[in-house]
Design a protein around this motif. Structure first.
Motif, PDB file in Angstrom:
ATOM      1  N   TYR A   1       0.907  -1.049  -0.113  1.00  0.00           N
ATOM      2  CA  TYR A   1       0.088  -0.008  -0.233  1.00  0.00           C
ATOM      3  C   TYR A   1       1.108   1.437   0.024  1.00  0.00           C
ATOM      4  N   TRP A   2       0.326   2.015  -0.342  1.00  0.00           N
ATOM      5  CA  TRP A   2       1.010   3.752  -0.121  1.00  0.00           C
ATOM      6  C   TRP A   2       0.612   4.691   0.789  1.00  0.00           C
ATOM      7  N   LEU A   3       2.015   5.584   1.023  1.00  0.00           N
ATOM      8  CA  LEU A   3       1.262   6.224   2.483  1.00  0.00           C
ATOM      9  C   LEU A   3       2.299   7.288   2.173  1.00  0.00           C
ATOM     10  N   HIS A   4       1.620   8.596   3.152  1.00  0.00           N
ATOM     11  CA  HIS A   4       2.210  10.254   3.023  1.00  0.00           C
ATOM     12  C   HIS A   4       1.086  10.882   4.605  1.00  0.00           C
ATOM     13  N   PRO A   5       2.400  11.108   5.033  1.00  0.00           N
ATOM     14  CA  PRO A   5       3.223  11.310   5.333  1.00  0.00           C
ATOM     15  C   PRO A   5       3.701  10.348   5.851  1.00  0.00           C
ATOM     16  N   THR A   6       5.205   9.819   5.953  1.00  0.00           N
ATOM     17  CA  THR A   6       6.244   9.055   6.571  1.00  0.00           C
ATOM     18  C   THR A   6       7.273   8.831   7.559  1.00  0.00           C
ATOM     19  N   PHE A   7       7.033   8.586   8.585  1.00  0.00           N
ATOM     20  CA  PHE A   7       8.043   8.398   9.544  1.00  0.00           C
ATOM     21  C   PHE A   7       8.388   7.346  10.478  1.00  0.00           C
ATOM     22  N   PRO A   8       9.494   6.639  10.078  1.00  0.00           N
ATOM     23  CA  PRO A   8       9.540   5.749  10.743  1.00  0.00           C
ATOM     24  C   PRO A   8       9.595   5.385  12.232  1.00  0.00           C
ATOM     25  N   TRP A   9       9.609   6.261  12.848  1.00  0.00           N
ATOM     26  CA  TRP A   9       8.999   5.797  14.627  1.00  0.00           C
ATOM     27  C   TRP A   9       7.421   6.431  14.366  1.00  0.00           C
ATOM     28  N   LEU A  10       7.128   6.703  14.118  1.00  0.00           N
ATOM     29  CA  LEU A  10       5.890   6.724  14.285  1.00  0.00           C
ATOM     30  C   LEU A  10       4.537   6.224  13.831  1.00  0.00           C
ATOM     31  N   GLN A  11       3.587   5.325  14.614  1.00  0.00           N
ATOM     32  CA  GLN A  11       2.934   4.854  13.300  1.00  0.00           C
ATOM     33  C   GLN A  11       1.049   5.709  12.383  1.00  0.00           C
ATOM     34  N   LEU A  12       1.445   5.673  11.607  1.00  0.00           N
ATOM     35  CA  LEU A  12       0.589   6.990  11.763  1.00  0.00           C
ATOM     36  C   LEU A  12      -0.510   6.118  11.019  1.00  0.00           C
ATOM     37  N   PHE A  13      -1.073   5.374  11.430  1.00  0.00           N
ATOM     38  CA  PHE A  13      -2.397   4.893  11.105  1.00  0.00           C
ATOM     39  C   PHE A  13      -2.624   3.670  12.322  1.00  0.00           C
TER      40      PHE A  13
ATOM     41  N   GLU B   1       7.022  26.000  13.311  1.00  0.00           N
ATOM     42  CA  GLU B   1       5.415  26.714  12.625  1.00  0.00           C
ATOM     43  C   GLU B   1       6.766  26.667  10.812  1.00  0.00           C
ATOM     44  N   THR B   2       7.963  26.754  10.976  1.00  0.00           N
ATOM     45  CA  THR B   2       8.964  26.475   9.712  1.00  0.00           C
ATOM     46  C   THR B   2       8.510  25.491   9.246  1.00  0.00           C
ATOM     47  N   LEU B   3       8.624  24.685   9.996  1.00  0.00           N
ATOM     48  CA  LEU B   3       8.109  22.763  10.297  1.00  0.00           C
ATOM     49  C   LEU B   3       7.110  22.239   9.864  1.00  0.00           C
ATOM     50  N   GLN B   4       6.040  22.571  10.221  1.00  0.00           N
ATOM     51  CA  GLN B   4       5.141  22.764   9.707  1.00  0.00           C
ATOM     52  C   GLN B   4       4.176  22.898   8.702  1.00  0.00           C
ATOM     53  N   HIS B   5       4.924  23.972   8.635  1.00  0.00           N
ATOM     54  CA  HIS B   5       4.080  24.679   7.065  1.00  0.00           C
ATOM     55  C   HIS B   5       4.926  24.515   6.016  1.00  0.00           C
ATOM     56  N   ILE B   6       6.336  23.758   5.841  1.00  0.00           N
ATOM     57  CA  ILE B   6       6.776  22.696   5.036  1.00  0.00           C
ATOM     58  C   ILE B   6       6.275  21.433   4.731  1.00  0.00           C
ATOM     59  N   LEU B   7       5.731  20.754   6.136  1.00  0.00           N
ATOM     60  CA  LEU B   7       4.841  19.787   6.316  1.00  0.00           C
ATOM     61  C   LEU B   7       3.529  19.538   5.000  1.00  0.00           C
ATOM     62  N   MET B   8       2.993  20.686   5.573  1.00  0.00           N
ATOM     63  CA  MET B   8       1.478  20.435   5.277  1.00  0.00           C
ATOM     64  C   MET B   8       1.814  21.206   3.416  1.00  0.00           C
TER      65      MET B   8
ATOM     66  N   ALA C   1       0.332  17.107  17.890  1.00  0.00           N
ATOM     67  CA  ALA C   1       0.040  18.905  17.423  1.00  0.00           C
ATOM     68  C   ALA C   1       1.226  18.609  16.279  1.00  0.00           C
ATOM     69  N   GLY C   2       0.955  19.406  15.188  1.00  0.00           N
ATOM     70  CA  GLY C   2       1.635  19.988  14.038  1.00  0.00           C
ATOM     71  C   GLY C   2       1.951  18.433  12.542  1.00  0.00           C
ATOM     72  N   LEU C   3       1.142  17.402  13.036  1.00  0.00           N
ATOM     73  CA  LEU C   3       1.597  15.820  11.804  1.00  0.00           C
ATOM     74  C   LEU C   3      -0.158  16.252  11.188  1.00  0.00           C
ATOM     75  N   PRO C   4       0.685  16.200  10.065  1.00  0.00           N
ATOM     76  CA  PRO C   4      -0.391  16.709   8.819  1.00  0.00           C
ATOM     77  C   PRO C   4      -1.330  15.379   8.672  1.00  0.00           C
ATOM     78  N   PRO C   5      -2.316  15.420   8.296  1.00  0.00           N
ATOM     79  CA  PRO C   5      -3.173  13.430   8.252  1.00  0.00           C
ATOM     80  C   PRO C   5      -2.555  13.230   7.358  1.00  0.00           C
ATOM     81  N   THR C   6      -2.798  11.562   7.122  1.00  0.00           N
ATOM     82  CA  THR C   6      -2.672  10.182   7.001  1.00  0.00           C
ATOM     83  C   THR C   6      -2.966   9.994   5.425  1.00  0.00           C
TER      84      THR C   6
END
Length: 563
Positions: free
Chosen positions: A218-230, A250-257, A426-431
């Motif tokens: 399956y295909w996923l975004h975003p991806t952070f190996p240390w976090l379970q995003l579903f 806030e700068t990093l959050q803007h880039i992620l979004m 906090a600040g983590l975009p939806p999966t």
């Protein structure tokens, strides 16, 4: 393997010791026990006997050695379960009269996962012995709800699948590097795999093993190996304490979004051109299912949102998004009965008009002055209370159709409440979850492991083979895997399904404007990346309602299921 039962001392772990204790207890039961000496009757009882008065018997002594077995009778350990083990030397097992035996339930209950002691088969196969449990009693809820050669479509996301079979799953173990690579290529090229009805030796079938690897992708975004995003709903506890450098940046959050918006738009464009069949947007509060035109019996793109709140629905209405609440009945009629979905504002106007008409009959009778008519504020508060009561419930599911799904796309991209402002998320975009690739996506694989267990039977123990699949199991993966197991297990297996509950309501039947022809749907979605049989299933009209598949059994290539 040695039998291990919690609560016993280490000296009881070896089977020869258990058999020795069993024979010893059998001899003790057969030994003659001398009756206790009779105690003299008390004086009051002697006087009553002499007078010929009826006497009540003494109550049985409890806890003082005065039971039926006498003082020498040993008290049974209430925590021991030795006599629940299958009898080896005592003779044939007990059973119903006439030699009839009650058939066990064909389903593996969702709450019976603790009945098995699981050990991961790595690096070698293990054999696990089941601890005896209270026998399952057959009830009406265990009876299959239906049977067919095909399963009904299930749009909920599963977090776990547990397959059991009397035939081993050794073919799913120790996949070779070449087979894994071939499975990845088959997925990326959407290769159609056709297997025979029954594979004679699945362990030697390279085609089966490659197709199995293909079904797990399956295909996923975003991806952070240390976090379970579903899943994201209710995941704060699992994410607590994990590193999240974007939470206060806030700068990093803007880039992620920004990257997330690009991926989201890419997915919608693939869906619109029918190159992606469906995808999910999983936020920390709700989940959105986007489906291409032609799936679930709809001739236009649809989006289902669940669960919702009054605040979210008001925000969508303010953005001009027309939507309906398919499960909400108003004024004794269903809002989808007309066959076309009304916008939320239109439904509110209709409700207000009906409220005014409900008092018109009082004027005709001339008693309107004697009955206090509720003011506009009271009526509004009553409606708001009703709307709030259905928040976070399956009935709050929202349906968006057609061009309004594009408006919904822009609304979600710009919605500030889409991302948590505090807590572990906090600040983590939806999966974003999809069955096909899209811009910025990462290829992921569901985790699969095989386990061998020993299950208790009337004549002893028997082998039971299991295959466990964990991760976000989407509808296409469920159908693909069951197709493979139909061939590998000779049309005989059971599976327990564990759905992500907020997504079960995606199985509701939606209002249809017209009936679609299967040939047209298959031709238009031929390049969406799904197996033709999987596409045929997903194009069916959902029939499970607010529930999802819980247990499925296949026997002689016929499905029985319960939701």
């Amino acid at each position: 393997m040695a039998l291990s039962v919690p609560g016993y001392s280490p000296s009881f772990k070896k089977p020869p010791e258990i058999l020795r204790l069993r024979r010893k207890r059998t001899r003790n039961r057969g030994a003659a026990v001398s009756p206790p000496p009779e105690l003299p009757e008390p004086a009051p009882r002697r006087a009553a006997l002499a007078a010929g008065l009826p006497l009540r018997p003494f109550p049985a002594a409890v806890g003082r050695g005065g039971g039926a077995g006498g003082p020498a009778a040993a008290r049974r350990n209430p925590f021991a379960r030795l006599d629940n083990q299958p009898r080896v030397a005592d003779g044939p097992p007990d059973g119903p009269p006439g030699g009839q035996q009650e058939a066990p339930s064909p389903f593996l209950e969702s709450n019976q996962e603790n009945d098995l002691l699981w050990e991961e088969k790595f690096p070698e196969r293990t054999t696990v012995t089941e601890i005896p449990q209270t026998p399952h009693i057959f009830s009406k809820s265990d009876i299959p709800s239906s049977e067919s050669t095909e399963l009904p479509v299930d749009w909920s996301i599963k977090t776990r699948l547990l397959f059991t079979s009397s035939q081993p799953f050794t073919w799913a173990e120790h996949v070779k590097a070449q087979e894994e690579a071939q499975g990845l290529v088959q997925h990326c090229r959407a290769t159609e795999v056709t297997l025979p009805q029954s594979i004679q030796d699945p362990k030697l079938s390279t085609e089966l093993r490659c197709a199995f690897q293909q079904s797990l992708i399956y295909w996923l975004h975003p991806t952070f190996p240390w976090l379970q995003l579903f899943p994201r709903i209710g995941a704060d506890r699992k994410m607590a304490g994990k590193t999240s450098p974007w939470s206060n940046d806030e700068t990093l959050q803007h880039i992620l979004m920004r990257d997330w918006s690009v991926s989201f738009t890419s997915l919608y464009n693939l869906l619109k051109t029918k190159l992606c069949p469906y995808f999910y947007v999983c936020t920390y509060q709700f989940t959105v299912l986007f489906r291409a035109a032609g799936l679930a019996g709809s001739d236009v793109i649809t989006a289902l949102i669940s669960p919702t709140t009054r605040g979210l629905r008001e925000a969508m209405k303010n953005e001009g998004i027309e939507f309906s609440l398919p499960l909400v009945k108003e004024n004794g009629r269903n809002k989808r009965a007309s066959g076309a979905s009304l916008g939320y504002g239109e439904e509110q106007v209709i409700s207000d008009e009906d409220e005014e008409e409900s008092f018109s009959w009082l004027e005709e009778m001339g008693v309107q002055d004697k009955i206090k008519k509720p003011d506009i504020l009271s009526i509004k508060l009553h409606k708001e209370k009703h709307e709030v009561q259905m928040d976070h419930r399956p009935e709050s599911v929202v349906l968006v159709k057609g061009i309004n799904t594009f408006t919904l796309l822009n609304f979600l991209i710009n919605c500030k409440s889409l991302v948590a402002t505090s807590g572990p998320q906090a600040g983590l975009p939806p999966t974003l979850l999809a069955p096909t690739f899209f811009r910025g996506a990462t290829m992921q694989m569901l985790k699969a492991r095989t386990v061998n267990v020993k299950t208790q039977a009337l004549s002893g123990y028997k082998d039971q083979f299991s295959l466990e699949i964990t991760g976000p199991v989407m509808p296409h993966s469920l159908h693909f895997v069951t197709m493979l197991l139909k061939s590998s297990q000779s049309g005989c297996f059971c599976v327990g399904l564990y759905p992500h509950e907020p997504t079960a309501v995606f199985n509701i039947c939606l209002p249809m404007d017209k009936v679609l022809h299967k040939e047209v749907v298959h031709k238009e979605l031929a390049n969406c990346g799904l197996h033709p049989k999987t596409l045929e299933q997903l194009s069916q009209i959902p029939s499970l309602g607010k529930s999802s598949l819980r247990n499925v059994e296949m026997r002689d290539y016929i499905y029985n299921w319960r939701s």
